[in-house]
Design a protein around this motif. Structure first.
Motif, PDB file in Angstrom:
ATOM      1  N   UNK A  48      24.023  60.231   4.104  1.00 50.35           N
ATOM      2  CA  UNK A  48      24.423  60.236   3.540  1.00 50.35           C
ATOM      3  C   UNK A  48      25.696  58.667   4.017  1.00 50.35           C
ATOM      4  N   UNK A  49      26.633  58.274   3.544  1.00 50.73           N
ATOM      5  CA  UNK A  49      27.110  56.994   4.190  1.00 50.73           C
ATOM      6  C   UNK A  49      28.579  57.142   3.500  1.00 50.73           C
ATOM      7  N   UNK A  50      29.051  58.752   3.385  1.00 48.88           N
ATOM      8  CA  UNK A  50      30.091  59.299   3.943  1.00 48.88           C
ATOM      9  C   UNK A  50      30.338  60.414   4.111  1.00 48.88           C
ATOM     10  N   UNK A  51      31.484  60.796   4.469  1.00 42.90           N
ATOM     11  CA  UNK A  51      31.857  62.748   4.756  1.00 42.90           C
ATOM     12  C   UNK A  51      31.795  62.803   3.791  1.00 42.90           C
ATOM     13  N   UNK A  52      32.308  64.718   4.269  1.00 47.41           N
ATOM     14  CA  UNK A  52      32.460  65.469   2.714  1.00 47.41           C
ATOM     15  C   UNK A  52      31.589  65.929   2.049  1.00 47.41           C
ATOM     16  N   UNK A  53      30.323  65.716   1.797  1.00 42.26           N
ATOM     17  CA  UNK A  53      29.421  66.637   1.434  1.00 42.26           C
ATOM     18  C   UNK A  53      30.081  66.537  -0.854  1.00 42.26           C
ATOM     19  N   UNK A  54      30.289  68.235  -0.695  1.00 41.51           N
ATOM     20  CA  UNK A  54      30.042  68.510  -2.520  1.00 41.51           C
ATOM     21  C   UNK A  54      31.890  67.650  -2.651  1.00 41.51           C
ATOM     22  N   UNK A  55      32.850  67.633  -1.462  1.00 46.94           N
ATOM     23  CA  UNK A  55      34.081  66.656  -1.841  1.00 46.94           C
ATOM     24  C   UNK A  55      33.822  65.784  -2.438  1.00 46.94           C
ATOM     25  N   UNK A  56      32.883  65.009  -1.665  1.00 46.31           N
ATOM     26  CA  UNK A  56      33.162  63.446  -2.162  1.00 46.31           C
ATOM     27  C   UNK A  56      31.956  62.605  -2.540  1.00 46.31           C
ATOM     28  N   UNK A  57      30.750  63.174  -2.079  1.00 44.42           N
ATOM     29  CA  UNK A  57      29.413  62.798  -2.700  1.00 44.42           C
ATOM     30  C   UNK A  57      28.737  63.480  -3.617  1.00 44.42           C
ATOM     31  N   UNK A  58      28.951  64.631  -3.640  1.00 40.55           N
ATOM     32  CA  UNK A  58      28.979  65.491  -5.034  1.00 40.55           C
ATOM     33  C   UNK A  58      29.969  65.977  -5.895  1.00 40.55           C
ATOM     34  N   UNK A  59      31.338  65.191  -5.757  1.00 38.70           N
ATOM     35  CA  UNK A  59      32.043  64.754  -7.166  1.00 38.70           C
ATOM     36  C   UNK A  59      32.904  66.470  -7.266  1.00 38.70           C
ATOM     37  N   UNK A  60      32.913  67.341  -6.355  1.00 42.45           N
ATOM     38  CA  UNK A  60      33.597  68.941  -6.649  1.00 42.45           C
ATOM     39  C   UNK A  60      34.798  68.300  -6.468  1.00 42.45           C
ATOM     40  N   UNK A  61      35.565  67.902  -7.202  1.00 43.70           N
ATOM     41  CA  UNK A  61      37.402  67.170  -7.129  1.00 43.70           C
ATOM     42  C   UNK A  61      38.597  68.499  -7.300  1.00 43.70           C
ATOM     43  N   UNK A  62      38.031  69.574  -6.953  1.00 46.24           N
ATOM     44  CA  UNK A  62      38.980  70.201  -7.090  1.00 46.24           C
ATOM     45  C   UNK A  62      38.666  71.878  -5.383  1.00 46.24           C
ATOM     46  N   UNK A  63      39.832  71.925  -4.982  1.00 52.86           N
ATOM     47  CA  UNK A  63      39.591  72.928  -4.494  1.00 52.86           C
ATOM     48  C   UNK A  63      40.012  74.587  -5.137  1.00 52.86           C
ATOM     49  N   UNK A  64      38.858  75.044  -4.671  1.00 51.88           N
ATOM     50  CA  UNK A  64      38.472  76.433  -4.834  1.00 51.88           C
ATOM     51  C   UNK A  64      40.337  77.102  -3.477  1.00 51.88           C
ATOM     52  N   UNK A  65      40.497  78.434  -4.337  1.00 54.65           N
ATOM     53  CA  UNK A  65      41.667  78.899  -4.347  1.00 54.65           C
ATOM     54  C   UNK A  65      41.913  78.671  -2.595  1.00 54.65           C
ATOM     55  N   UNK A  66      43.214  78.262  -1.901  1.00 51.61           N
ATOM     56  CA  UNK A  66      43.236  78.403  -0.116  1.00 51.61           C
ATOM     57  C   UNK A  66      43.761  79.499   0.439  1.00 51.61           C
ATOM     58  N   UNK A  67      44.881  80.587  -1.199  1.00 53.42           N
ATOM     59  CA  UNK A  67      44.904  81.922  -0.815  1.00 53.42           C
ATOM     60  C   UNK A  67      44.659  82.443  -0.778  1.00 53.42           C
ATOM     61  N   UNK A  68      44.913  83.461  -0.693  1.00 54.18           N
ATOM     62  CA  UNK A  68      44.709  85.346  -1.392  1.00 54.18           C
ATOM     63  C   UNK A  68      45.724  85.690  -1.974  1.00 54.18           C
ATOM     64  N   UNK A  69      46.546  84.936  -3.129  1.00 50.57           N
ATOM     65  CA  UNK A  69      47.854  84.825  -3.953  1.00 50.57           C
ATOM     66  C   UNK A  69      48.597  85.580  -3.536  1.00 50.57           C
ATOM     67  N   UNK A  70      49.163  85.800  -2.089  1.00 53.53           N
ATOM     68  CA  UNK A  70      50.307  85.637  -1.339  1.00 53.53           C
ATOM     69  C   UNK A  70      50.630  84.274  -0.631  1.00 53.53           C
ATOM     70  N   UNK A  71      49.266  83.969   0.267  1.00 56.42           N
ATOM     71  CA  UNK A  71      49.567  82.975   1.337  1.00 56.42           C
ATOM     72  C   UNK A  71      48.630  82.271   2.141  1.00 56.42           C
ATOM     73  N   UNK A  72      48.162  81.840   2.170  1.00 56.32           N
ATOM     74  CA  UNK A  72      47.035  80.788   2.927  1.00 56.32           C
ATOM     75  C   UNK A  72      46.232  81.006   4.121  1.00 56.32           C
ATOM     76  N   UNK A  73      45.356  81.642   3.788  1.00 55.54           N
ATOM     77  CA  UNK A  73      44.253  81.783   4.841  1.00 55.54           C
ATOM     78  C   UNK A  73      43.175  80.905   4.956  1.00 55.54           C
ATOM     79  N   UNK A  74      43.084  79.949   4.326  1.00 59.10           N
ATOM     80  CA  UNK A  74      41.890  79.063   5.200  1.00 59.10           C
ATOM     81  C   UNK A  74      43.475  78.244   5.695  1.00 59.10           C
ATOM     82  N   UNK A  75      43.033  78.139   7.074  1.00 61.22           N
ATOM     83  CA  UNK A  75      44.134  77.741   7.265  1.00 61.22           C
ATOM     84  C   UNK A  75      43.225  76.498   8.833  1.00 61.22           C
TER      85      UNK A  75
END
Length: 438
Positions: A48-75
């Motif tokens: 496509x003409x942009x990076x980001x895949x589903x988050x940009x061209x796919x308009x999935x504009x909400x992050x799934x959880x970045x935490x394990x309900x205690x701390x950020x684990x996707x770092x």
């Protein structure tokens, strides 16, 4: 289908690369940036003409959880992307880590900067169309189609971040598709944006039940279930990850074309239904955009040196070679039969969810396709079963596995053998870059 024997010809070849990454979604961006950061001459090819895949061209504009309900684990790079995106949504508390909206236009620039600042060479509007092999399991070049015609790019190591596992499949890797018994893949969704929404009325609306009456009334026949995720991304602007399209094969352009046409018709009915049943919020809402990219949840799963399975997930298993942790629920959307009968659990209620602080490991061996010496895979098509794929397919773990694949690709450029990467060294580099590997 008839066949055509192509005339013998030569095409331009660029053989200056250490690493070539196919696909510029979250996994591909992280893989390319990480490989270049490690000193590898890296090319990123995006259709496509942009990076980001589903988050940009796919308009999935909400992050799934970045935490394990205690701390950020996707770092690591995942955390950098997440933090950079916070400035685009000033209405969201900075301490919020789960289900955080983002502005897709802002995210496009974040990914642009991520890869170009790392020194990645970027090719937009370029389709990987084939694989050339030197010997069994050794890829010698990727064929790419663009406005320049057909070209070839050669590297020491390739990273398949196409989402569908195209490079791996074309190179002869084994793969699975859908449910192991029925072959059914999860439904796709065509996301969209409504503007001129009354923000105050939207805040008071039954957010989790917006489409219940739309579905039940029978006047909108394409609305076959009540799926209705929605996110306020800016003043009067709401994005919808809503509605389902079944039996979509994302590796078949005819199937994808049919789904996109049906998706746009479905979006019209969803918008009109919202205006009818929630007029205070949506009576004057305007359909601003349907996503350029269809939201495909599942297609090929490349079989690697290890297949992550349901029991690994449910036992919160750790691995000696894990390159990240994951805590997202097993999120299997409504099957066609369930939509037809009106029966079936909510997507995230099929299996036990993790408690605070719980997660499972993702082994490096899920990124190494069996039988391919110099190819890695990252993103939704890594080596899992159908059930676990419903958890690992979302953007935060894709960012984590992409960074690991990029570092590993750079490490493997010496002998080209991704299976021989020193995973202790790989894990150390991930920790040095902020990765969460307890």
């Amino acid at each position: 289908m008839n066949t055509l024997a192509l005339a013998r010809r030569s095409i331009p070849l660029n053989d200056s690369w250490d690493v070539v990454v196919a696909g510029g979604g979250p996994a591909g961006c992280a893989a390319a940036a990480a490989a270049a950061r490690e000193g590898a001459r890296t090319l990123l090819i995006e259709a496509t003409g942009m990076l980001g895949g589903m988050g940009t061209a796919g308009l999935v504009t909400c992050w799934c959880p970045f935490s394990d309900k205690k701390q950020m684990i996707y770092r690591g790079l995942a955390q950098k992307v997440f933090v950079a995106g916070q400035s685009g949504v000033p209405h969201v508390p900075r301490e919020q880590l789960d289900w955080v909206p983002f502005d897709p236009e802002h995210l496009k620039r974040i990914y642009d900067d991520l890869v170009t600042d790392a020194g990645v060479t970027l090719l937009f509007q370029s389709f990987v169309t084939g694989v050339e092999m030197d010997a069994d399991g050794v890829v010698s070049a990727l064929l790419v189609a663009s406005k320049s015609g057909l070209t070839a790019h050669r590297a020491k190591v390739y990273v398949d971040c196409t989402g569908d596992g195209d490079v791996c499949a074309w190179a002869g890797a084994e793969f699975g598709v859908g449910d192991e018994t029925t072959g059914e893949v999860q439904p796709s969704t065509h996301c969209f944006v409504l503007s001129n929404v009354d923000t105050h009325a939207f805040a008071l609306a039954p957010r989790g039940r917006l489409f219940h009456d739309v579905h039940a009334c029978g006047r909108y026949p394409l609305v076959k279930d009540r799926h209705g995720c929605n996110t306020l991304v800016g003043p009067g602007t709401v994005t919808f990850n809503s509605g389902h399209l079944w039996e979509v094969d994302s590796t078949d352009p005819a199937s994808m074309s049919k789904a996109l046409v049906e998706g746009r018709r479905l979006i019209r009915q969803l918008r009109d239904g919202l205006a009818e049943f929630h007029p205070a919020a949506f009576g004057n809402a305007f359909l601003a955009q349907s996503a350029p990219l269809l939201g495909v949840r599942e297609s090929r799963r490349i079989i690697g040196d290890y297949v992550l399975v349901k029991d690994d997930y449910l036992s919160r298993r750790s691995f000696h070679d894990e390159i990240g942790r994951n805590s997202y629920p097993i999120d299997i959307h409504t099957t066609k039969a369930e939509a037809t009968t009106g029966r079936g659990p909510n997507a995230m209620d099929r299996y036990e969810q993790f408690g605070p602080g719980e997660s499972h490991g993702i082994p490096y061996r899920c990124l190494t396709p069996k039988g391919l010496r110099n190819v890695l895979v990252a993103g939704r098509c890594i080596s899992t079963d159908h059930i676990v794929q419903a958890s690992t397919r979302v953007m935060p773990p894709c960012l984590v596995m992409g960074e690991a694949a990029g570092i590993a690709a750079a490490m493997a450029t010496g002998d080209g053998n991704v299976h021989a990467v020193d995973t202790d060294r790989l894990r150390q580099r991930l920790r040095e870059e902020g990765g969460y590997l307890p």
